[in-house]
Enzyme design. Structure first.
Site, PDB file in Angstrom:
ATOM      1  N   GLN A 105      45.046 -52.620   6.655  1.00  0.00           N
ATOM      2  CA  GLN A 105      44.553 -53.976   6.845  1.00  0.00           C
ATOM      3  C   GLN A 105      45.297 -54.956   5.939  1.00  0.00           C
ATOM      4  OE1 GLN A 105      40.255 -51.928   6.675  1.00  0.00           O
ATOM      5  NE2 GLN A 105      40.165 -54.130   6.439  1.00  0.00           N
ATOM      6  N   VAL A 157      48.175 -57.176   4.031  1.00  0.00           N
ATOM      7  CA  VAL A 157      49.278 -58.008   4.508  1.00  0.00           C
ATOM      8  C   VAL A 157      50.341 -58.187   3.422  1.00  0.00           C
ATOM      9  CG1 VAL A 157      47.836 -59.244   6.179  1.00  0.00           C
ATOM     10  CG2 VAL A 157      48.021 -60.118   3.834  1.00  0.00           C
ATOM     11  N   ASP A 158      50.247 -57.384   2.351  1.00  0.00           N
ATOM     12  CA  ASP A 158      51.086 -57.602   1.174  1.00  0.00           C
ATOM     13  C   ASP A 158      52.399 -56.828   1.177  1.00  0.00           C
ATOM     14  OD1 ASP A 158      50.310 -54.918   0.305  1.00  0.00           O
ATOM     15  OD2 ASP A 158      48.451 -55.819  -0.434  1.00  0.00           O
ATOM     16  N   HIS A 160      46.614 -56.359  10.472  1.00  0.00           N
ATOM     17  CA  HIS A 160      46.277 -57.763  10.229  1.00  0.00           C
ATOM     18  C   HIS A 160      47.538 -58.592   9.988  1.00  0.00           C
ATOM     19  CE1 HIS A 160      41.881 -56.713   8.951  1.00  0.00           C
ATOM     20  NE2 HIS A 160      42.069 -56.687  10.267  1.00  0.00           N
ATOM     21  N   CYS A 212      61.744 -74.754  18.647  1.00  0.00           N
ATOM     22  CA  CYS A 212      60.978 -75.802  19.331  1.00  0.00           C
ATOM     23  C   CYS A 212      60.541 -76.940  18.414  1.00  0.00           C
ATOM     24  CB  CYS A 212      59.758 -75.203  20.020  1.00  0.00           C
ATOM     25  SG  CYS A 212      58.464 -74.649  18.879  1.00  0.00           S
ATOM     26  N   GLY A 245      39.511 -47.881   0.239  1.00  0.00           N
ATOM     27  CA  GLY A 245      39.412 -49.232  -0.294  1.00  0.00           C
ATOM     28  C   GLY A 245      39.127 -50.309   0.719  1.00  0.00           C
TER      29      GLY A 245
END
Length: 275
Positions: A108, A110-111, A126, A170, A209
């Site tokens: 989970q 994102v580091d 995530h 864009c 964790g």
């Protein structure tokens, strides 16, 4: 307790052929100095200076307040750059080497600390703070722009920062390549189908964790539970949602230790069995 776990692992490693899967949450990175989300001092408990996280951590809020959200994320970037893999991360890298093709790691987090530690088979459900993508989805995710520096939370964006945080294709704002509260899991960015496929072929799942406060991790655990496979909780806290939904399960095993203590021990057990 580790003696009983050794017996379980001996059966799994010698008599079965499915995955040995590790599901990690913010707790494994807490010992690297990164705050968790839902502990007493967690990011989502405190929120930001002005907003609760369920409001702030949304695409809707970002679409109206891009500079404020990026200011917060550049502070996160600073924390991540200062963090280093801890013994828990490093132990998983060694466990991957021991298990080979049977190893799967779903995170989970994102580091990117698992990859920095050297782990190869990582599924970031995530997303990743090391990547950005166009907020209008006109292109694939990109590595974080090198010329946008990390900042203190009180530092404003400079004009050149804003320029580099615009999509070159864009012209719209780039966004962090992470899942927000008002978004849904999908396979393209968050390995939704892949995660359930792994769960369907898992012989033993280590849940490390994480409190069980998001949908896909809960789905992974429940899938493994339905299949009556072993689930091992590694968490010093004992009042998580996972503890509640697994209460009474005959295939549940709990280790009330931090990941930096439990995972090196687990690695030693696996190595001894495979000798």
């Amino acid at each position: 307790m580790m003696k009983e776990l050794k017996e379980i692992l001996n059966t799994v490693l010698r008599e079965k052929t499915g995955y040995i899967t590790f599901l990690t949450g913010a707790g494994i990175s807490a010992e690297s100095g990164l705050p968790t989300y839902r502990s007493i001092d967690g990011i989502w408990i405190k929120g930001t200076r002005y907003h609760r996280p369920e409001e702030f951590g949304t695409y809707r809020y970002f679409s109206q307040n891009q500079e404020e959200v990026w200011q917060y994320n550049l502070f996160w970037k600073k924390m991540i750059e200062e963090a280093k893999p801890n013994p828990g991360h490093l132990a998983l890298t060694e466990i991957e080497k021991l298990l080979g093709s049977r190893f799967r790691l779903i995170t989970q987090n994102v580091d990117g600390l698992h990859q920095e530690a050297g782990t190869k088979e990582v599924y970031e459900i995530h997303g990743s703070k090391h990547q950005v993508r166009c907020s209008k989805e006109c292109s694939e995710p990109l590595e974080f722009p090198e010329n946008v520096p990390a900042k203190e939370y009180t530092e404003d964006l400079m004009p050149e920062d804003i320029d580099h945080l615009k999509c070159r294709k864009c012209g719209n704002w780039l966004r962090p390549n992470t899942l927000w509260f008002d978004e849904s899991y999908n396979e393209k960015n968050y390995y939704f189908n892949t995660s359930y496929g792994i769960a369907d072929h898992t012989d033993i799942l280590f849940v490390i964790g994480t409190s069980g406060s998001t949908a896909l991790p809960v789905g992974i655990v429940e899938t493994v539970k339905i299949r009556a496979q072993w689930i091992v909780l590694i968490n010093p806290e004992s009042d998580t949602y996972f503890d509640a939904i697994l209460k009474g399960s005959k295939t549940l095993y709990s280790i009330r230790e931090s990941s930096s203590v439990a995972l090196p021990q687990l690695g030693n057990i696996i190595e001894e069995i495979l000798k």
